[in-house]
Design an enzyme around this catalytic site. Structure first.
Site, PDB file in Angstrom:
ATOM      1  CB  CYS A   2      -0.938   0.104   1.194  1.00  0.00           C
ATOM      2  SG  CYS A   2      -2.107  -1.241   1.317  1.00  0.00           S
ATOM      3  NE  ARG A  27       4.665   1.484  -0.077  1.00  0.00           N
ATOM      4  CZ  ARG A  27       5.686   1.223   0.727  1.00  0.00           C
ATOM      5  NH1 ARG A  27       6.912   1.461   0.317  1.00  0.00           N
ATOM      6  NH2 ARG A  27       5.495   0.757   1.930  1.00  0.00           N
ATOM      7  CD1 TRP A  75      -0.291  -6.277  -3.169  1.00  0.00           C
ATOM      8  CD2 TRP A  75      -0.542  -6.888  -1.028  1.00  0.00           C
ATOM      9  NE1 TRP A  75      -0.013  -7.630  -3.071  1.00  0.00           N
ATOM     10  CE2 TRP A  75      -0.160  -8.028  -1.776  1.00  0.00           C
ATOM     11  CE3 TRP A  75      -0.766  -7.033   0.344  1.00  0.00           C
ATOM     12  CZ2 TRP A  75       0.003  -9.277  -1.197  1.00  0.00           C
ATOM     13  CZ3 TRP A  75      -0.598  -8.293   0.915  1.00  0.00           C
ATOM     14  CH2 TRP A  75      -0.217  -9.397   0.138  1.00  0.00           C
ATOM     15  CG  ASN A 101       1.481   0.421   4.254  1.00  0.00           C
ATOM     16  OD1 ASN A 101       1.197  -0.765   4.096  1.00  0.00           O
ATOM     17  ND2 ASN A 101       2.718   0.875   4.186  1.00  0.00           N
ATOM     18  N   GLY A 102      -0.740  -1.296   6.411  1.00  0.00           N
ATOM     19  CA  GLY A 102      -0.412  -2.149   7.555  1.00  0.00           C
ATOM     20  C   GLY A 102      -1.579  -3.061   7.885  1.00  0.00           C
ATOM     21  CD  GLU A 486      16.439 -13.855  -8.250  1.00  0.00           C
ATOM     22  OE1 GLU A 486      15.851 -14.335  -7.261  1.00  0.00           O
ATOM     23  OE2 GLU A 486      16.151 -12.741  -8.717  1.00  0.00           O
ATOM     24  CE  LYS A 490      13.200 -11.898 -10.336  1.00  0.00           C
ATOM     25  NZ  LYS A 490      13.869 -11.555  -9.146  1.00  0.00           N
ATOM     26  CD  GLU A 493       9.432 -11.990  -9.218  1.00  0.00           C
ATOM     27  OE1 GLU A 493       8.868 -11.530  -8.222  1.00  0.00           O
ATOM     28  OE2 GLU A 493      10.662 -11.926  -9.376  1.00  0.00           O
ATOM     29  CG  HIS A 509      18.167 -37.805  -4.926  1.00  0.00           C
ATOM     30  ND1 HIS A 509      18.577 -39.062  -4.529  1.00  0.00           N
ATOM     31  CD2 HIS A 509      19.302 -37.117  -5.209  1.00  0.00           C
ATOM     32  CE1 HIS A 509      19.900 -39.120  -4.547  1.00  0.00           C
ATOM     33  NE2 HIS A 509      20.361 -37.944  -4.959  1.00  0.00           N
ATOM     34  CE  LYS A 608      11.495  -3.297  -6.210  1.00  0.00           C
ATOM     35  NZ  LYS A 608      11.909  -4.601  -6.718  1.00  0.00           N
TER      36      LYS A 608
HETATM   37  C1  F6R Z   1      11.281 -10.914  -6.251  1.00  0.00           C
HETATM   38  C2  F6R Z   1      11.372  -9.905  -5.222  1.00  0.00           C
HETATM   39  C3  F6R Z   1      11.034 -10.300  -3.831  1.00  0.00           C
HETATM   40  C4  F6R Z   1      11.888  -9.522  -2.818  1.00  0.00           C
HETATM   41  C5  F6R Z   1      11.411  -9.822  -1.395  1.00  0.00           C
HETATM   42  C6  F6R Z   1      12.281  -9.136  -0.359  1.00  0.00           C
HETATM   43  O1  F6R Z   1      11.687 -10.442  -7.487  1.00  0.00           O
HETATM   44  O2  F6R Z   1      11.680  -8.767  -5.477  1.00  0.00           O
HETATM   45  O3  F6R Z   1      11.163 -11.673  -3.640  1.00  0.00           O
HETATM   46  O4  F6R Z   1      13.222  -9.877  -2.981  1.00  0.00           O
HETATM   47  O5  F6R Z   1      10.096  -9.397  -1.244  1.00  0.00           O
HETATM   48  O6  F6R Z   1      12.275  -7.762  -0.531  1.00  0.00           O
HETATM   49  P1  F6R Z   1      13.408  -6.856   0.071  1.00  0.00           P
HETATM   50  O7  F6R Z   1      14.667  -7.188  -0.618  1.00  0.00           O
HETATM   51  O8  F6R Z   1      12.957  -5.455  -0.215  1.00  0.00           O
HETATM   52  O9  F6R Z   1      13.472  -7.155   1.535  1.00  0.00           O
END
Ligand code: F6R
Length: 613
Positions: A2, A27, A75, A101-102, A486, A490, A493, A509, A608
């Protein structure tokens, strides 16, 4: 999660609020809303389900005048994404509007209590209890808004960043935070409020970062007043943000994610510079304060979430290899609710792009209470994690706006490897010869990435063949097992293709049962010390007719000959391969998502900055 924006000043609030919401849309983007008090003292609230542009459409033909206002991009936590649940929420008396937000944890009991007092509720959110609670305090005590917010918040458990306006006091905004971030901006003719500094950066660089359980009164023409929940006035520091507005634009790229992938030669250079002495040697920030703690550490705990957790996993390989200190890598969300054994000779390294991730913050608090020393790796200056840490290394890569992390990840891996080399050199586990050879190679990384990025067009074409895949497997070994994780993250997501990362030797396995002629298997197989083992693992896949897509070292023929598609990286040392091999995988995921017409920068259900647990 948010985003909150507020404005009070001499200009019209709406354009500032809408632009701010666009800046904060990373956000959350389930719904958006705005509340404005116009010159005649009317409170106008407009909301729309979906993105901020839906709100802009909804207010066409409406009265959007007023020089005080608050706005929100959501969000969803409590209550589905809908106009009804969108913020701002309005009080029963219709004099207050509030954005939040929260998560309010005791909202059920507060709600029941307010219902008994005759309050009705129009949404399914936890937030609505806040505005009614403040309304109740205001009307029952006759106090002012600043005091009413403080009194009400003393009854609340959970996390919040809030902003409230009152049409009976149209020249004020009251804001407060606990757990969720909130900053105040000060310019000559206005005061601003936002979840982070990005919406404010184009108006002023003077920022106050509110601390937990602080309440701020923003009054037109006055300096902000900040107090504790109990009403004791707090002396605050005005800090300067170094965000340049150009960093917040797409600069000709179709998406922020692509721009951020292409920025990596520069961001890596900047991150490297931040950990170098004037003489060009590794010099970790805050090193004097933390060197002895690292040298005397019995153990290093690495904690993070998501992509940052993958960086932590790479750091375990690096620190154990170069500095010979045992490491444990912990999901912050698990660590915080276990009863982990933490000793005062432990050092915790917390990794976070945003510096606001709720679980990482809680893991730090737990480790700190038990005497561990906290070193954080963060990108956002002034965010909560660096402020809670004993020492911090910033990555200096500028704002990362695409929801899928790219440039933050490579910078995290770089500085974590640099930290491992610095400790190893200092404690003598790493010879000067090895140290010099690895740091020389490190300086070539930005140039290497520039050459990898030249494959963009080719990867874009190849990506089209993956758009119909339902699943994908990503395999790697050693330093590159976290890259398999990773790369898979990518892809899933942003393209919504189910993908799993595995250590390649684990295939036999269980997961090898999945391999068939239509399963793409992405292998991270450059010529590192595990190359021969990896080739054997790849052959096990091709023997079962899996479709192999490979990241290999330039000039490789062995893996190329058994792969459907190869992407190449220059030869380097084992510890630097993660930084090179993730670049083609970022591009691959990006182009698959674009070919599938997915919203790359704002994938569904994600936000994010994860400020709720
Ligand atoms: C994936 C991504 C998330 C963040 C995670 C932690 O692409 O960006 O998995 O890495 O939410 O966020 P931070 O690094 O801001 O603590």
């Amino acid at each position: 999660m948010c985003g909150i924006v507020g404005y009070i000043g001499k200009a019209q609030a709406f354009p500032v609020l809408i632009k701010g919401l666009h800046r904060l849309e990373y956000r959350g983007y389930d719904s958006a809303g705005v509340a404005l008090i116009n010159d005649r003292g009317s409170l106008n609230i407009y909301k729309a389900k979906g993105k901020v542009e839906e709100l802009e459409l909804a207010v066409e033909e409406q009265d959007i005048t007023g020089s005080v206002g608050i706005a929100h991009t959501r969000w969803a936590t409590h209550g589905e994404p809908s106009t009804r649940n969108a913020h701002p929420h309005c009080s029963r008396s219709e004099r207050l509007a509030l954005v939040h937000n929260g998560i309010i944890e005791n909202y059920e009991s507060l709600r029941k209590e307010l219902i008994l007092k005759g309050y009705g509720f129009r949404s399914d959110t936890d937030t609505e209890v806040l505005v009614q609670l403040i309304d109740d305090v205001l009307t029952s005590t006759g106090t002012d808004l600043f005091a009413a917010v403080r009194t009400a918040l003393q009854r609340v458990t959970g996390a919040y960043a809030i902003a409230v306006i009152d049409k009976q006091n149209p020249k004020q905004i009251v804001a407060a935070r606990k757990g969720s971030p909130l900053v105040v901006g000060i310019s000559n003719d206005a005061l601003y409020l936002a979840s982070d500094a990005t919406p404010i950066a184009e108006y002023t660089s003077d920022i106050i970062y509110l601390d937990n359980e602080q309440v701020a009164l923003l009054e037109e023409g006055q300096q902000p007043i900040v107090s504790t929940l109990k009403g004791e006035q707090v002396t605050y520091t005005i800090r300067h943000t170094d965000i340049a507005v150009g960093q917040l634009e797409k600069n000709g790229f179709e998406h922020y994610m692509l721009k951020e992938i292409f920025e990596q030669p520069d961001t890596l250079q900047q991150a490297m510079q931040g950990c170098m002495s004037a003489a060009g040697d590794i010099q970790m920030p805050d090193w004097d304060r933390c060197k002895q703690r690292f040298l005397n550490a019995d153990r290093i705990l690495l904690t993070a979430c998501g992509t940052s957790w993958h960086a932590a996993l790479i750091a375990k390989y690096a620190i154990e290899q170069f500095a010979h200190i045992p490491c444990e890598v912990e999901y912050a969300s698990e660590f915080r609710y276990r009863q982990p054994v933490i000793k005062d000779r432990d050092v915790m390294i917390a990794i976070s792009q945003s510096g606001e991730t709720a679980d990482t913050l809680a893991a730090i608090e737990l480790a700190k209470q038990n005497g561990a020393f906290i070193y954080s790796i963060c990108n956002v200056q002034g965010s909560s994690i660096p402020r809670l840490s004993d020492a911090c290394c910033y990555t200096h890569i500028g704002p990362e706006i695409g929801v899928a992390s790219t440039k933050a990840f490579t910078a995290q891996v770089l500085v974590l490897n640099m930290l491992a080399l610095a400790i190893g050199k200092e404690n003598g586990h790493l010879s000067l010869k090895q140290y010099t050879s690895l740091t020389n190679e490190m300086r070539r990384l930005p140039q290497y990435i520039t050459t990898i990025l030249l494959q963009n067009e080719r990867i874009a074409k190849a990506a089209r063949t993956l758009t119909f895949a339902a699943d994908a497997l990503y395999l790697g070994r050693g330093f590159l097992y976290p890259i398999a994780l990773e790369g898979a993250l990518k892809l899933k997501e942003i393209s919504y293709i189910h993908a799993e990362g595995y250590p390649a030797a684990e295939m036999k396995h269980g997961p090898i049962a999945l391999v068939s002629h239509d399963l793409p298997v992405v292998v991270v197989a450059p010529k590192d010390s595990l190359y021969d083992k990896m080739v054997s693992n790849i052959r096990e896949i091709t023997a079962r007719h899996g479709r192999v897509i490979a990241v290999v070292t330039e000039g490789d023929t062995q893996v190329r000959d058994i792969s459907e598609l190869t992407m190449t990286v220059p030869p380097t040392a084992d510890c630097w391969y993660p930084i090179l091999t993730i670049i083609p995988l970022q591009l691959l995921a990006y182009h698959v998502a674009v070919a599938k017409d997915c919203n790359v920068d704002q994938p569904r259900n994600l936000a994010k900055s994860v400020t709720v647990e």
